[in-house]
Design a protein around this motif. Structure first.
Motif, PDB file in Angstrom:
ATOM      1  N   TRP A  16       0.627  -1.206   0.109  1.00 49.25           N
ATOM      2  CA  TRP A  16      -0.058  -0.186   0.077  1.00 49.25           C
ATOM      3  C   TRP A  16       0.726   1.344  -0.121  1.00 49.25           C
ATOM      4  O   TRP A  16       0.611   2.325  -0.722  1.00 49.25           O
ATOM      5  CB  TRP A  16      -0.877  -0.077   1.192  1.00 49.25           C
ATOM      6  N   HIS A  17       1.724   1.409   0.935  1.00 48.70           N
ATOM      7  CA  HIS A  17       2.821   2.432   0.732  1.00 48.70           C
ATOM      8  C   HIS A  17       3.792   2.407  -0.495  1.00 48.70           C
ATOM      9  O   HIS A  17       3.992   3.640  -0.779  1.00 48.70           O
ATOM     10  CB  HIS A  17       3.648   2.281   2.055  1.00 48.70           C
ATOM     11  N   VAL A  18       4.056   1.528  -0.944  1.00 45.23           N
ATOM     12  CA  VAL A  18       4.833   1.458  -2.300  1.00 45.23           C
ATOM     13  C   VAL A  18       3.878   2.042  -3.164  1.00 45.23           C
ATOM     14  O   VAL A  18       4.223   3.150  -4.123  1.00 45.23           O
ATOM     15  CB  VAL A  18       4.930   0.029  -2.849  1.00 45.23           C
ATOM     16  N   TYR A  19       2.543   1.713  -3.344  1.00 44.57           N
ATOM     17  CA  TYR A  19       1.381   2.228  -4.342  1.00 44.57           C
ATOM     18  C   TYR A  19       1.494   3.904  -4.059  1.00 44.57           C
ATOM     19  O   TYR A  19       1.581   4.792  -5.072  1.00 44.57           O
ATOM     20  CB  TYR A  19       0.298   2.008  -4.003  1.00 44.57           C
ATOM     21  N   LEU A  20       1.392   4.226  -2.771  1.00 41.67           N
ATOM     22  CA  LEU A  20       1.296   5.693  -2.282  1.00 41.67           C
ATOM     23  C   LEU A  20       2.652   6.589  -2.834  1.00 41.67           C
ATOM     24  O   LEU A  20       2.662   7.512  -3.403  1.00 41.67           O
ATOM     25  CB  LEU A  20       0.907   5.954  -0.914  1.00 41.67           C
ATOM     26  N   GLY A  21       3.751   5.854  -2.589  1.00 43.75           N
ATOM     27  CA  GLY A  21       5.081   6.658  -2.784  1.00 43.75           C
ATOM     28  C   GLY A  21       5.271   6.737  -4.488  1.00 43.75           C
ATOM     29  O   GLY A  21       5.593   7.743  -4.790  1.00 43.75           O
ATOM     30  N   VAL A  22       4.754   5.907  -5.377  1.00 39.98           N
ATOM     31  CA  VAL A  22       4.875   6.037  -6.648  1.00 39.98           C
ATOM     32  C   VAL A  22       3.869   7.101  -7.123  1.00 39.98           C
ATOM     33  O   VAL A  22       4.332   7.844  -7.829  1.00 39.98           O
ATOM     34  CB  VAL A  22       4.526   4.569  -7.473  1.00 39.98           C
ATOM     35  N   LEU A  23       2.689   7.160  -6.383  1.00 46.30           N
ATOM     36  CA  LEU A  23       1.855   8.405  -6.662  1.00 46.30           C
ATOM     37  C   LEU A  23       2.267   9.750  -6.442  1.00 46.30           C
ATOM     38  O   LEU A  23       2.192  10.617  -7.142  1.00 46.30           O
ATOM     39  CB  LEU A  23       0.315   7.912  -6.100  1.00 46.30           C
ATOM     40  N   ASP A  24       2.950   9.660  -5.412  1.00 45.37           N
ATOM     41  CA  ASP A  24       3.546  10.767  -4.739  1.00 45.37           C
ATOM     42  C   ASP A  24       4.935  11.269  -5.521  1.00 45.37           C
ATOM     43  O   ASP A  24       4.761  12.681  -5.876  1.00 45.37           O
ATOM     44  CB  ASP A  24       3.885  10.562  -3.244  1.00 45.37           C
ATOM     45  N   THR A  25       5.664  10.386  -5.989  1.00 46.36           N
ATOM     46  CA  THR A  25       7.126  10.882  -6.464  1.00 46.36           C
ATOM     47  C   THR A  25       6.684  10.813  -7.983  1.00 46.36           C
ATOM     48  O   THR A  25       7.810  11.482  -8.641  1.00 46.36           O
ATOM     49  CB  THR A  25       8.061   9.931  -5.913  1.00 46.36           C
ATOM     50  N   GLY A  26       6.057   9.868  -8.607  1.00 48.37           N
ATOM     51  CA  GLY A  26       6.005   9.675  -9.843  1.00 48.37           C
ATOM     52  C   GLY A  26       7.252   8.805 -10.554  1.00 48.37           C
ATOM     53  O   GLY A  26       7.617   8.532 -11.664  1.00 48.37           O
ATOM     54  N   ARG A  27       7.992   7.914  -9.562  1.00 52.51           N
ATOM     55  CA  ARG A  27       9.174   7.071  -9.959  1.00 52.51           C
ATOM     56  C   ARG A  27       8.495   5.672  -9.607  1.00 52.51           C
ATOM     57  O   ARG A  27       7.951   5.558  -8.714  1.00 52.51           O
ATOM     58  CB  ARG A  27      10.344   7.470  -9.010  1.00 52.51           C
ATOM     59  N   PRO A  28       8.995   4.816 -10.705  1.00 54.12           N
ATOM     60  CA  PRO A  28       8.794   3.301 -10.284  1.00 54.12           C
ATOM     61  C   PRO A  28       9.252   2.803  -9.153  1.00 54.12           C
ATOM     62  O   PRO A  28      10.394   3.476  -8.668  1.00 54.12           O
ATOM     63  CB  PRO A  28       9.194   2.676 -11.870  1.00 54.12           C
ATOM     64  N   ALA A  29       8.655   1.899  -8.526  1.00 51.86           N
ATOM     65  CA  ALA A  29       9.263   1.144  -7.440  1.00 51.86           C
ATOM     66  C   ALA A  29       8.961  -0.362  -7.657  1.00 51.86           C
ATOM     67  O   ALA A  29       8.288  -0.812  -8.369  1.00 51.86           O
ATOM     68  CB  ALA A  29       8.666   1.909  -6.040  1.00 51.86           C
ATOM     69  N   ALA A  30       9.280  -1.354  -6.635  1.00 53.67           N
ATOM     70  CA  ALA A  30       9.129  -2.433  -6.607  1.00 53.67           C
ATOM     71  C   ALA A  30       9.432  -3.265  -5.326  1.00 53.67           C
ATOM     72  O   ALA A  30       9.777  -2.479  -4.399  1.00 53.67           O
ATOM     73  CB  ALA A  30      10.394  -3.358  -7.425  1.00 53.67           C
ATOM     74  N   LEU A  31       8.696  -4.318  -4.914  1.00 47.05           N
ATOM     75  CA  LEU A  31       8.526  -4.902  -3.736  1.00 47.05           C
ATOM     76  C   LEU A  31       8.866  -6.231  -3.905  1.00 47.05           C
ATOM     77  O   LEU A  31       7.967  -7.033  -4.634  1.00 47.05           O
ATOM     78  CB  LEU A  31       7.247  -4.758  -3.101  1.00 47.05           C
ATOM     79  N   LYS A  32       9.920  -6.908  -3.386  1.00 44.32           N
ATOM     80  CA  LYS A  32      10.191  -8.249  -3.479  1.00 44.32           C
ATOM     81  C   LYS A  32       9.666  -9.243  -2.447  1.00 44.32           C
ATOM     82  O   LYS A  32       9.419  -8.767  -1.261  1.00 44.32           O
ATOM     83  CB  LYS A  32      11.676  -8.531  -3.536  1.00 44.32           C
ATOM     84  N   ASP A  33       9.270 -10.547  -2.911  1.00 44.65           N
ATOM     85  CA  ASP A  33       8.735 -11.404  -1.725  1.00 44.65           C
ATOM     86  C   ASP A  33       7.566 -10.956  -1.191  1.00 44.65           C
ATOM     87  O   ASP A  33       7.415 -11.082   0.321  1.00 44.65           O
ATOM     88  CB  ASP A  33       9.768 -11.746  -1.233  1.00 44.65           C
ATOM     89  N   PHE A  34       6.607 -10.186  -1.554  1.00 46.23           N
ATOM     90  CA  PHE A  34       5.570  -9.812  -1.075  1.00 46.23           C
ATOM     91  C   PHE A  34       4.465 -10.676  -0.571  1.00 46.23           C
ATOM     92  O   PHE A  34       4.055 -11.474  -1.530  1.00 46.23           O
ATOM     93  CB  PHE A  34       4.822  -8.681  -1.833  1.00 46.23           C
ATOM     94  N   ARG A  35       4.209 -10.877   0.428  1.00 44.10           N
ATOM     95  CA  ARG A  35       3.450 -12.228   0.859  1.00 44.10           C
ATOM     96  C   ARG A  35       1.933 -11.646   1.262  1.00 44.10           C
ATOM     97  O   ARG A  35       1.820 -10.788   1.878  1.00 44.10           O
ATOM     98  CB  ARG A  35       3.706 -12.668   2.366  1.00 44.10           C
ATOM     99  N   TYR A  36       1.025 -12.344   0.446  1.00 44.47           N
ATOM    100  CA  TYR A  36      -0.423 -11.997   0.217  1.00 44.47           C
ATOM    101  C   TYR A  36      -1.267 -13.048   0.926  1.00 44.47           C
ATOM    102  O   TYR A  36      -1.088 -14.348   0.652  1.00 44.47           O
ATOM    103  CB  TYR A  36      -0.621 -11.565  -0.783  1.00 44.47           C
ATOM    104  N   GLU A  37      -1.908 -12.636   1.596  1.00 43.57           N
ATOM    105  CA  GLU A  37      -3.145 -13.802   2.256  1.00 43.57           C
ATOM    106  C   GLU A  37      -4.538 -13.151   1.793  1.00 43.57           C
ATOM    107  O   GLU A  37      -4.908 -11.925   1.969  1.00 43.57           O
ATOM    108  CB  GLU A  37      -3.094 -13.770   3.592  1.00 43.57           C
ATOM    109  N   GLN A  38      -5.499 -14.271   1.236  1.00 44.19           N
ATOM    110  CA  GLN A  38      -6.851 -13.908   0.845  1.00 44.19           C
ATOM    111  C   GLN A  38      -7.619 -14.930   1.389  1.00 44.19           C
ATOM    112  O   GLN A  38      -7.538 -16.075   1.175  1.00 44.19           O
ATOM    113  CB  GLN A  38      -6.706 -13.965  -0.490  1.00 44.19           C
TER     114      GLN A  38
END
Length: 291
Positions: A16-38
């Motif tokens: 969520w914070h990666v998304y917000l950071g890209v919206l704020d800075t306009g620079r691409p970002a990545a997150l490795k080994d993101f663990r998602y539970e559904q």
């Protein structure tokens, strides 16, 4: 639909914070080994992704690449095949092991991989020549395939090592990749014919390494100038046409050198045979005459 509706568990989390950071800075970002539970029927409950996020057309383009299934397949393959893989960065010396390597060597993963010299110390003395042959042949473009015995806490293990190098644009080696398989059970039940076949293969690998070393030695000791060079009253051109093009090294040598009184000495010679011993003998003869 809103992201918070589609993936409610990510709200406030690292992605969520990666998304917000890209919206704020306009620079691409990545997150490795993101663990998602559904928590939903029909959907995998726990997954691991590599996520990359880029700003596109005023919004976000997010790419989720699932990695946990690949990890599980690799772990299962290593377990069933008694396999492991190792990668060594030649510029930094850093060595990386897969979980299968720790299992093969009976080593605690918290201790990290064994260094090259530590591994070499575990090889039975009579097999160390084969290990060196593998190192000597890899940067010729030939994939090394040797079976070497290691003395470990569990006893002597036969490990088949298939290794090659990764080169840069100039042809310089950057990394060594190897796949290791514990073939102890197979070695203990092999027939004499199978053992003889592997001995022949090992001899071929040794010959390739010896030819390479002899060729390097010969080139260092007896380089062939690409163009004529001057001597007093002469212009000398060297040509070298070996009788056996597949080997391309032997004991033949030349000497073209000026003397203090203005004369020139010219000599050609040959050591019988081919390979490392002939190239070494050639060096003794040539430099003795030069001295």
């Amino acid at each position: 639909r809103l992201l918070s509706e589609l993936y409610p568990s990510i709200v406030g989390g690292p992605l969520w914070h990666v998304y917000l950071g890209v919206l704020d800075t306009g620079r691409p970002a990545a997150l490795k080994d993101f663990r998602y539970e559904q928590q939903q029927s029909g959907v995998v409950a726990r997954s691991v992704f590599d996520v990359s996020v880029s700003p596109v057309l005023g919004g976000l383009l997010a790419w989720w690449q699932r990695v946990d299934e690949d990890h599980r397949r690799m772990a299962a393959t290593e377990l069933l095949g008694s396999l492991g893989w190792v990668e060594q960065d030649l510029s930094t010396g850093v060595i990386e092991w897969s979980p299968g390597m720790y299992r093969i060597f009976g080593r605690d993963p918290s201790l990290g991989p064994l260094g090259r010299h530590e591994q070499a110390a575990l090889i039975l003395p009579e097999d160390r020549g084969l290990a060196e042959v593998a190192w000597q042949t890899m940067d010729t473009g030939v994939t090394a395939d040797v079976t070497v015995r290691f003395r470990l806490d569990a006893g002597v293990k036969h490990l088949r090592i298939l290794s090659d190098t990764v080169l840069d644009a100039t042809g310089e080696p950057l990394k060594v990749n190897a796949v290791v398989q514990d073939v102890t059970a197979r070695e203990n039940t092999r027939t004499a014919i199978e053992q003889l076949r592997d001995q022949v293969h090992a001899q071929e690998m040794t010959a390739i390494a010896e030819h390479r070393l002899a060729g390097r030695l010969q080139h260092m000791i007896q380089p062939v100038p690409p163009r004529p060079f001057p001597l007093p009253g002469l212009e000398v051109q060297v040509g070298y046409l070996p009788a056996e093009k597949s080997v391309r090294m032997g004991g033949d040598w030349y000497l073209a050198h000026d003397l203090p009184d203005g004369r020139v000495v010219l000599a050609v010679g040959d050591m019988a045979g081919h390979g490392l011993s002939a190239a070494s003998g050639m060096a003794h003869l040539r430099f003795s005459l030069l001295a």
